[in-house]
Scaffold this motif. Structure first.
Motif, PDB file in Angstrom:
ATOM      1  N   MET A 156       0.932  -1.563  -0.413  1.00 13.64           N
ATOM      2  CA  MET A 156      -0.460   0.201  -0.140  1.00 13.64           C
ATOM      3  C   MET A 156       0.741   1.403  -0.002  1.00 13.64           C
ATOM      4  N   SER A 157       1.559   1.567  -1.203  1.00 12.62           N
ATOM      5  CA  SER A 157       2.016   3.007  -0.715  1.00 12.62           C
ATOM      6  C   SER A 157       1.701   4.000  -1.822  1.00 12.62           C
ATOM      7  N   GLY A 158       0.946   5.615  -0.777  1.00 12.95           N
ATOM      8  CA  GLY A 158       0.178   5.977  -1.009  1.00 12.95           C
ATOM      9  C   GLY A 158       0.868   7.293  -1.773  1.00 12.95           C
ATOM     10  N   GLY A 159       0.557   8.567  -1.308  1.00 16.72           N
ATOM     11  CA  GLY A 159       1.787   9.716  -2.280  1.00 16.72           C
ATOM     12  C   GLY A 159       2.733   9.773  -0.415  1.00 16.72           C
ATOM     13  N   PRO A 160       4.229  10.513  -0.633  1.00 16.95           N
ATOM     14  CA  PRO A 160       5.025  10.802  -0.371  1.00 16.95           C
ATOM     15  C   PRO A 160       3.872  11.179   1.805  1.00 16.95           C
ATOM     16  N   VAL A 161       4.821  10.540   2.539  1.00 13.08           N
ATOM     17  CA  VAL A 161       4.215  11.286   4.337  1.00 13.08           C
ATOM     18  C   VAL A 161       4.594  12.253   4.156  1.00 13.08           C
ATOM     19  N   GLU A 162       3.818  13.404   4.759  1.00 10.65           N
ATOM     20  CA  GLU A 162       4.455  14.547   4.901  1.00 10.65           C
ATOM     21  C   GLU A 162       4.545  14.720   6.409  1.00 10.65           C
ATOM     22  N   PRO A 163       5.971  15.253   6.719  1.00 14.56           N
ATOM     23  CA  PRO A 163       6.085  15.313   7.936  1.00 14.56           C
ATOM     24  C   PRO A 163       5.349  15.807   8.729  1.00 14.56           C
ATOM     25  N   ARG A 164       6.486  15.400  10.367  1.00 13.87           N
ATOM     26  CA  ARG A 164       4.886  16.304  11.437  1.00 13.87           C
ATOM     27  C   ARG A 164       5.624  16.728  11.943  1.00 13.87           C
ATOM     28  N   PHE A 165       6.646  16.913  11.818  1.00 10.04           N
ATOM     29  CA  PHE A 165       7.594  18.421  12.352  1.00 10.04           C
ATOM     30  C   PHE A 165       8.005  19.445  11.266  1.00 10.04           C
ATOM     31  N   LEU A 166       7.560  20.642  11.308  1.00  9.54           N
ATOM     32  CA  LEU A 166       7.939  21.938  10.077  1.00  9.54           C
ATOM     33  C   LEU A 166       9.815  22.899  10.730  1.00  9.54           C
ATOM     34  N   LEU A 167      10.394  22.930  10.221  1.00 12.79           N
ATOM     35  CA  LEU A 167      11.149  24.127  10.041  1.00 12.79           C
ATOM     36  C   LEU A 167      10.698  25.356   9.593  1.00 12.79           C
ATOM     37  N   LEU A 168      11.155  26.336  10.309  1.00 15.79           N
ATOM     38  CA  LEU A 168      10.363  27.753  10.316  1.00 15.79           C
ATOM     39  C   LEU A 168      10.854  28.264   9.105  1.00 15.79           C
ATOM     40  N   SER A 169      11.829  27.679   8.339  1.00 21.20           N
ATOM     41  CA  SER A 169      11.724  27.516   6.702  1.00 21.20           C
ATOM     42  C   SER A 169      10.410  27.730   6.211  1.00 21.20           C
ATOM     43  N   ASP A 170       9.649  25.928   5.993  1.00 24.27           N
ATOM     44  CA  ASP A 170       8.760  25.356   5.731  1.00 24.27           C
ATOM     45  C   ASP A 170       7.653  26.404   6.061  1.00 24.27           C
ATOM     46  N   VAL A 171       7.001  26.807   7.166  1.00 23.05           N
ATOM     47  CA  VAL A 171       5.740  27.192   7.538  1.00 23.05           C
ATOM     48  C   VAL A 171       6.543  28.905   7.186  1.00 23.05           C
ATOM     49  N   ALA A 172       6.876  29.306   6.910  1.00 19.72           N
ATOM     50  CA  ALA A 172       6.825  30.722   6.656  1.00 19.72           C
ATOM     51  C   ALA A 172       7.286  30.170   4.722  1.00 19.72           C
ATOM     52  N   ALA A 173       7.065  28.654   4.629  1.00 19.64           N
ATOM     53  CA  ALA A 173       6.681  29.561   2.961  1.00 19.64           C
ATOM     54  C   ALA A 173       5.537  28.978   3.056  1.00 19.64           C
TER      55      ALA A 173
END
Length: 76
Positions: free
Chosen positions: A1-18
């Motif tokens: 069962m392979s779906g799409g990529p798993v989203e990380p639970r935790f984000l970098l501040l730069s990810d949040v900014a984006a």
């Protein structure tokens, strides 16, 4: 069962900014002021924001904005 990529639970501040389309320094200020919940990890104290907390923050901002719009009608 392979779906799409798993989203990380935790984000970098730069990810949040984006995601929010704001600067890294704005996100840092939001985290340091306690406006956006985050955790500090590692020896150098790197900040991480849990994706669920970011979604809650966005929902809260939607509600606050809706209330503000209702209290401040646009008068043409």
């Amino acid at each position: 069962m392979s779906g799409g990529p798993v989203e990380p639970r935790f984000l970098l501040l730069s990810d949040v900014a984006a995601e929010l389309n704001v600067s890294d320094s704005q996100v840092y200020h939001m985290v340091r002021s306690g406006e956006l919940p985050a955790i500090k990890i590692g020896g150098r104290g790197q900040w991480r924001v849990e994706r669920a907390k970011l979604e809650q923050y966005i929902d809260q901002k939607h509600a606050e904005t809706a209330a503000w719009v209702q209290e401040n009608p646009l008068i043409e």
